[in-house]
Design a protein around this motif. Structure first.
Motif, PDB file in Angstrom:
ATOM      1  N   LYS A   3       0.853  -1.187   0.000  1.00 57.65           N
ATOM      2  CA  LYS A   3       0.000   0.000   0.000  1.00 57.65           C
ATOM      3  C   LYS A   3       0.885   1.232   0.000  1.00 57.65           C
ATOM      4  O   LYS A   3       1.978   1.211   0.554  1.00 57.65           O
ATOM      5  N   ARG A   6       1.271   6.251   4.019  1.00 56.06           N
ATOM      6  CA  ARG A   6       0.254   7.161   4.544  1.00 56.06           C
ATOM      7  C   ARG A   6       0.922   8.142   5.502  1.00 56.06           C
ATOM      8  O   ARG A   6       1.947   7.830   6.110  1.00 56.06           O
ATOM      9  N   GLU A  25     -18.278   1.853   7.149  1.00 56.72           N
ATOM     10  CA  GLU A  25     -17.143   1.618   6.260  1.00 56.72           C
ATOM     11  C   GLU A  25     -17.607   0.984   4.941  1.00 56.72           C
ATOM     12  O   GLU A  25     -17.103   1.323   3.863  1.00 56.72           O
ATOM     13  N   LEU A  29     -16.989   2.602   1.318  1.00 62.21           N
ATOM     14  CA  LEU A  29     -16.296   1.865   0.267  1.00 62.21           C
ATOM     15  C   LEU A  29     -17.186   1.646  -0.955  1.00 62.21           C
ATOM     16  O   LEU A  29     -16.690   1.584  -2.084  1.00 62.21           O
ATOM     17  N   ARG A  56      -9.376  -6.092   8.572  1.00 60.08           N
ATOM     18  CA  ARG A  56     -10.673  -6.002   7.896  1.00 60.08           C
ATOM     19  C   ARG A  56     -10.732  -6.999   6.747  1.00 60.08           C
ATOM     20  O   ARG A  56      -9.747  -7.198   6.044  1.00 60.08           O
ATOM     21  N   MET A  88      -8.394   0.714  -3.829  1.00 62.64           N
ATOM     22  CA  MET A  88      -8.294   0.722  -2.369  1.00 62.64           C
ATOM     23  C   MET A  88      -6.897   1.121  -1.905  1.00 62.64           C
ATOM     24  O   MET A  88      -6.747   1.808  -0.885  1.00 62.64           O
ATOM     25  N   ASP A  89      -5.866   0.712  -2.653  1.00 64.36           N
ATOM     26  CA  ASP A  89      -4.503   1.108  -2.288  1.00 64.36           C
ATOM     27  C   ASP A  89      -4.327   2.616  -2.350  1.00 64.36           C
ATOM     28  O   ASP A  89      -3.534   3.193  -1.600  1.00 64.36           O
ATOM     29  N   ASP A  91      -6.715   4.815  -1.796  1.00 65.38           N
ATOM     30  CA  ASP A  91      -7.770   5.462  -1.008  1.00 65.38           C
ATOM     31  C   ASP A  91      -7.157   6.489  -0.045  1.00 65.38           C
ATOM     32  O   ASP A  91      -6.442   6.117   0.883  1.00 65.38           O
ATOM     33  N   ASN A  93      -8.520   8.133   2.279  1.00 67.31           N
ATOM     34  CA  ASN A  93      -9.130   8.120   3.609  1.00 67.31           C
ATOM     35  C   ASN A  93      -8.908   6.811   4.350  1.00 67.31           C
ATOM     36  O   ASN A  93      -9.477   6.592   5.423  1.00 67.31           O
ATOM     37  N   ASP A  94      -8.086   5.924   3.768  1.00 62.17           N
ATOM     38  CA  ASP A  94      -7.802   4.658   4.434  1.00 62.17           C
ATOM     39  C   ASP A  94      -6.872   4.896   5.619  1.00 62.17           C
ATOM     40  O   ASP A  94      -5.995   5.777   5.568  1.00 62.17           O
ATOM     41  N   ASP A  95      -7.035   4.112   6.691  1.00 63.95           N
ATOM     42  CA  ASP A  95      -6.238   4.326   7.904  1.00 63.95           C
ATOM     43  C   ASP A  95      -4.950   3.512   7.932  1.00 63.95           C
ATOM     44  O   ASP A  95      -4.202   3.549   8.902  1.00 63.95           O
ATOM     45  N   TYR A  99      -6.081  -5.259   5.384  1.00 64.07           N
ATOM     46  CA  TYR A  99      -7.374  -5.711   4.896  1.00 64.07           C
ATOM     47  C   TYR A  99      -7.177  -6.855   3.915  1.00 64.07           C
ATOM     48  O   TYR A  99      -6.108  -7.021   3.322  1.00 64.07           O
TER      49      TYR A  99
END
Length: 209
Positions: A3, A6, A25, A29, A56, A88-89, A91, A93-95, A99
């Motif tokens: 990923k 971040r 979530e 998504l 997740r 998704m990678d 994203d 807003n991903d924390d 997942y």
């Protein structure tokens, strides 16, 4: 698979993990992934999120558009799995927590709960439980905004040739439940391949897997 990095403030540290609301979530998504699924020529049927500690599992169900027949092929599943992973990678807003992404199609035996499901099943044999009558077995002839036009399959003794009744319309407002009756002579290979097993993606956690 990795990923992108971040900001540290967005990532978990030590033993502390942010609390994820699975329903919220999944809603977030759905909005994020829907354009990617549409660009791949598919329909986003459902997104579910399961949370176990800091991990997740994101389960995504995709289908063909309602104007198409048959099932979602394995090549299409592989392609949409790749592009959804990329989405998704990226994203913002991903924390950063791990997942696992699972992609599947509904399969031919999924309950028919939306008008689009009935349209996708046009030409198929279905069993319908409706208000005020016995279960009805029939083939879908057409679907409109109000209900389903069926060609009923009449009960016959074992070994006798099947007989059909007069076409009739069953309103959506009267339908409690509807499912496709599997006819293996009509079931295409894509549906046989995807009927039981989802295609799972690799776990992704910000490190090499």
């Amino acid at each position: 698979m990795t990923k992108p990095d971040r900001p540290k403030a967005a990532r978990s540290s030590g033993n502390f993990h942010s609390v994820v609301d699975p329903i919220a979530e999944a809603t977030r998504l759905t909005a994020l992934l829907e354009p990617t699924v549409a660009a791949a020529g598919l329909f986003l049927e459902e997104v579910k999120v399961q949370v176990a500690g800091a991990h997740r599992t994101v389960s995504v169900v995709v289908d063909l558009p309602e104007t198409e027949t048959g099932g979602v092929g394995l090549d299409a599943i592989a392609h949409v799995s790749k592009v959804l992973s990329e989405t998704m990678d990226a994203d913002p807003n991903d924390d950063g927590q791990p997942y696992n992404l699972e992609i599947s199609s509904p399969g031919a035996t999924r309950p028919l709960t939306e008008p689009r499901h009935w349209r996708r099943a046009t030409g198929r044999m279905v069993r319908v439980n409706a208000v005020g009558r016995e279960n009805l077995l029939g083939r879908i002839l057409a679907v409109d905004d109000d209900g389903v036009q069926l060609l009923p399959e009449l009960p016959v003794k074992k070994g006798m040739k099947a007989k059909q009744g007069e076409p009739e319309k069953v309103l959506f407002s009267a339908i409690r439940r509807g499912v496709v009756e599997i006819e293996f002579a009509r079931l295409d290979q894509a549906e046989l391949d995807l009927e039981f097993e989802p295609t799972g993606g690799d776990a992704v956690d910000g490190e090499e897997s």
